[in-house]
Design a protein around this motif. Sequence first.
Motif, PDB file in Angstrom:
ATOM      1  N   UNK A 259       0.836  -1.197   0.000  1.00 40.76           N
ATOM      2  CA  UNK A 259       0.000   0.000   0.000  1.00 40.76           C
ATOM      3  C   UNK A 259       0.873   1.250   0.000  1.00 40.76           C
ATOM      4  N   UNK A 260       1.937   1.240   0.793  1.00 41.36           N
ATOM      5  CA  UNK A 260       2.839   2.383   0.842  1.00 41.36           C
ATOM      6  C   UNK A 260       3.454   2.621  -0.537  1.00 41.36           C
ATOM      7  N   UNK A 261       3.777   1.524  -1.209  1.00 42.75           N
ATOM      8  CA  UNK A 261       4.339   1.645  -2.549  1.00 42.75           C
ATOM      9  C   UNK A 261       3.313   2.280  -3.490  1.00 42.75           C
ATOM     10  N   UNK A 262       2.048   1.883  -3.370  1.00 37.59           N
ATOM     11  CA  UNK A 262       1.004   2.434  -4.220  1.00 37.59           C
ATOM     12  C   UNK A 262       0.820   3.928  -3.960  1.00 37.59           C
TER      13      UNK A 262
ATOM     14  N   UNK B 217       2.793   6.954   4.921  1.00 36.17           N
ATOM     15  CA  UNK B 217       4.168   6.468   4.969  1.00 36.17           C
ATOM     16  C   UNK B 217       5.143   7.630   4.857  1.00 36.17           C
ATOM     17  N   UNK B 218       6.315   7.408   5.391  1.00 37.56           N
ATOM     18  CA  UNK B 218       7.370   8.411   5.319  1.00 37.56           C
ATOM     19  C   UNK B 218       7.793   8.659   3.881  1.00 37.56           C
ATOM     20  N   UNK B 219       7.926   7.599   3.095  1.00 39.02           N
ATOM     21  CA  UNK B 219       8.384   7.757   1.714  1.00 39.02           C
ATOM     22  C   UNK B 219       7.415   8.630   0.918  1.00 39.02           C
ATOM     23  N   UNK B 220       6.106   8.465   1.182  1.00 42.84           N
ATOM     24  CA  UNK B 220       5.112   9.287   0.490  1.00 42.84           C
ATOM     25  C   UNK B 220       5.242  10.742   0.906  1.00 42.84           C
ATOM     26  N   UNK B 221       5.374  10.963   2.210  1.00 41.46           N
ATOM     27  CA  UNK B 221       5.496  12.329   2.698  1.00 41.46           C
ATOM     28  C   UNK B 221       6.765  12.994   2.176  1.00 41.46           C
ATOM     29  N   UNK B 222       7.852  12.224   2.160  1.00 39.54           N
ATOM     30  CA  UNK B 222       9.118  12.762   1.664  1.00 39.54           C
ATOM     31  C   UNK B 222       8.988  13.163   0.199  1.00 39.54           C
TER      32      UNK B 222
ATOM     33  N   UNK C 196      -2.079  13.259   7.617  1.00 39.23           N
ATOM     34  CA  UNK C 196      -0.916  12.393   7.819  1.00 39.23           C
ATOM     35  C   UNK C 196      -1.237  11.363   8.884  1.00 39.23           C
ATOM     36  N   UNK C 197      -1.297  10.079   8.480  1.00 44.78           N
ATOM     37  CA  UNK C 197      -1.578   8.969   9.381  1.00 44.78           C
ATOM     38  C   UNK C 197      -0.473   7.927   9.213  1.00 44.78           C
ATOM     39  N   UNK C 198       0.608   8.030   9.926  1.00 40.95           N
ATOM     40  CA  UNK C 198       1.742   7.116   9.703  1.00 40.95           C
ATOM     41  C   UNK C 198       1.520   5.755  10.340  1.00 40.95           C
ATOM     42  N   UNK C 199       1.094   4.800   9.553  1.00 48.20           N
ATOM     43  CA  UNK C 199       0.891   3.453  10.087  1.00 48.20           C
ATOM     44  C   UNK C 199       1.669   2.422   9.277  1.00 48.20           C
TER      45      UNK C 199
ATOM     46  N   UNK D 133      10.624   7.462  10.932  1.00 51.98           N
ATOM     47  CA  UNK D 133      11.693   8.122  10.189  1.00 51.98           C
ATOM     48  C   UNK D 133      11.309   9.532   9.784  1.00 51.98           C
ATOM     49  N   UNK D 134      10.037   9.897   9.981  1.00 50.76           N
ATOM     50  CA  UNK D 134       9.559  11.201   9.558  1.00 50.76           C
ATOM     51  C   UNK D 134      10.050  12.318  10.462  1.00 50.76           C
ATOM     52  N   UNK D 135      10.745  11.981  11.542  1.00 46.63           N
ATOM     53  CA  UNK D 135      11.172  12.974  12.513  1.00 46.63           C
ATOM     54  C   UNK D 135      11.944  14.115  11.870  1.00 46.63           C
TER      55      UNK D 135
END
Length: 877
Positions: A655-658, A681-686, A703-706, A712-714
Amino acid sequence: MDLGPILEIFTRLRDCSANRIGYIRNLQNNLNSLQNARDELISVYQDVSMEIELVEEQQLKPTNEVSNWLVNVEAKVKEVGLILHKGEQVTQSKCIWSCSPKNCWSSYKLGKVVPDMIDELKALVEKRHTFHIVGQRMPHAPVEELPMETITVGLESSFDKVCKCFEDTSVGIIGLYGMGGVGKTTLLKKFNNDFLTTRRSHDKIDVVIWVVVSQELDIGKIQQVIRNKIHLPDEVWLDKNMEERAIAIFNVMKRKKFVLLLDDVWRRFDLLKLGIPNPRGQNGSRVLFTTRSEEVCGNMGAHRSIRVEFLAPERALELFQDKVGEETLNSHASIPYLAKEVVAECQGLPLALITVGRAMANKKDPNQWKRAIQTLKNYPSKVSGMVNEVFLLLEFSYNSLPSPTHKTCFLYCSLFPEDYNIKKDQLIELWIGEGFLDESGDVYGARIEGEDIIDYLKQACLLEKGEANEDSVKMHDVIRDMALWVACEHSSKPKFGVFDNTALSSIYASDLLAKWREAERLSLWRSTLPISLEEPFSLKLLTMIVQKTKLDKFPNGYFKSGQAIKVLDLSHNDTLKEIPAEIGELANLRYLNLSYTRVKELPIELNKLKSLRCLLINFTDRRLIIPRTLISSLSVLQVFSKLMPRPIFLLPASHCYEESVLLQELECLEHLKDISIALSSFSSLEMLLNSTKLQKCIKYLRLHPFSPDSHSSLNILNFTGHQYICNLHTLQVNGYAIRNLTWLTSAPNLRSLKIDSCYLMETIISEDFGAAGFEVSLQVFGSLETLKLKNLPRLRSIYPEALRFPSLKTLNVDNCGDLVKLPFDSDSAKSLEQIVGEPGWWDRLQWEDQSTMDIFSSKFQFQIQKNLSVSAHSSRP
């Protein structure tokens, strides 16, 4: 012989005679003294009464001590009046030559009473000086003030009738009936608010309840309003059916002296089904309701029915002049005379007077007034009833709108159900999809244009502020009826087909089918579909809105003939699970809304929609499948929205990849201007924060990091300098491991900020930002209207210094124990309406000075439980 006893008897007789003679001789002087004592007591009584009026204006009530004193004074003053009257009779019947035994005895009896009465009056005067306070705060306000027009011209006669009926103990149910727009609701609101200022507020009324019924009768909704007012606990309410809730309401209301005000009743319903006891009898309770039909008054069992009449000519002119304004009326000598002709055409209907009056405001050319009079006079008179008396006059306001776009957007609002709170964003996005607004491709310009049109329609009394919040509007039901008449019955062919579960019973099947086949815009709401989906819709159909139905799927081939359709809104159909492939045949489709459905997969055939500008897929199936390259193929897409609730489980890595793939495809869209999205996900936010294109487009971000990399979003969220997020409107952050959100200083248009469960967060904007030399108070949170902070145990400050917050209306703080100082001073948050939080947190807050604390104390409300708060100044000493 011992003469002592005889002398003692003689002495006592002599003293007794002297006392009696003294009562008679001093009677006139004592009566004068009694009158002076009474006048002094009345003066003190009046002073206390004035003090009571002042405390009542502050919604306080007299103490029991003061109330009892007032009653005693009134009784004594009445008693003294009788004594003075008797004294006048006795003294006038006496003469210097005649003092009969009868007159002597009357004078003696009266003279003996007067000194004692003087002492009692003096004691009452002294008692007044012992009062420490005159008024005290009521534990629960029995009535809440309702917002209404300050000027209620012409309602005095009807209001007096209502008051007289209310005082009649044989009348328990009162019906107010009259034409739509005649002022029934205003009259009922005035009666409600009158409890705050009149003696009725002291007649032991326990509770006054206001309920809007409307055409779509919803017993459960009415019960909920009553429950909120009488504070029924959860244990007798939750998980109970309608009958059980009625019993719970009944057992409370039967012990109360209540007044139930029901606005806009369309048909009979049983008060007992609500839980309302019969108000007739000695309990003093009342039910008042408004309706458009005298027949409904009889069906509801009204003991008295009152017709709300039209305004008399002089009062109608007064109301009309108030809406036009003195500046316009005085701009030319002939306009006041022309105004009288316009008023005559309005036939005393308040709604027409207000609407036409505002339409004529700022019209300072007499020729404009003459043309308006001719327009009103030349309408056909063959239509009877509501059309003749209301709609034609309201259509004049419609015809006075400044552009065809204003008119089209106004009529479009009638596609929504009666009493529906229309979200402004939703309405403007529909207008964009229809092509009503800026066609240059500038979504932000279109949104501004849409906001301006909504504001204009509100000022023209064609739209009203919604009940939900500032971000919604609604149509008055009479205005909506007029708009539908203009769009349907007033044209040669019906342009609109609007169906909901309240209207179907009154429409013949043939008429319904005709509208289905011929209408340019169809709107279907609630219940089952009125027509079989096998029936063909109009080949000219431009708009199809289907919401809250039992629709589960469309038959094959259904959309093959829908080449003209521009807007397809299938949202809020929670049974809809699939979309047919031939939806790709809708070559002119510009707006597609599948939000709040259970659609599991978007058909790849959507890639044929080369005209699609708005795609909304909010709150669909959590695992909604979007085929690769589908989004990037929508070459003219301008608005994309995919919001999701906070997941209750960890999302799979796929899902994060999608999410990342979706963002990549969005970044490829040349015309995309407006994104609302939830990321997990962090990768999406980045990816979002590293893309200038996506930053510029982002409007609403959740933003719902699950996913496993969420912590890693820190670092990414603690970098400042995201200067391209200038269009961010709403931000919700849940569960991120961050210490601050200083990057929001680059979001000048942020209106709503909600932060929840960020357990490392220490401050929202770090003090380093102020050290950089920026004018913090002028630019940070300049547009912010709502700030909600929840479950932030380490949060110490929003910002170390005071900020302006010029637009802030609501601050909600929940479980943020270390936040002991707010960034407010006496110049902050001038528009703030409420601060909601826990009592313990509020008591720990530190303030810059006492004056700042006093300013914001009046805005604080205790958060007792979910969705329930009470005003601080109603509960704290």
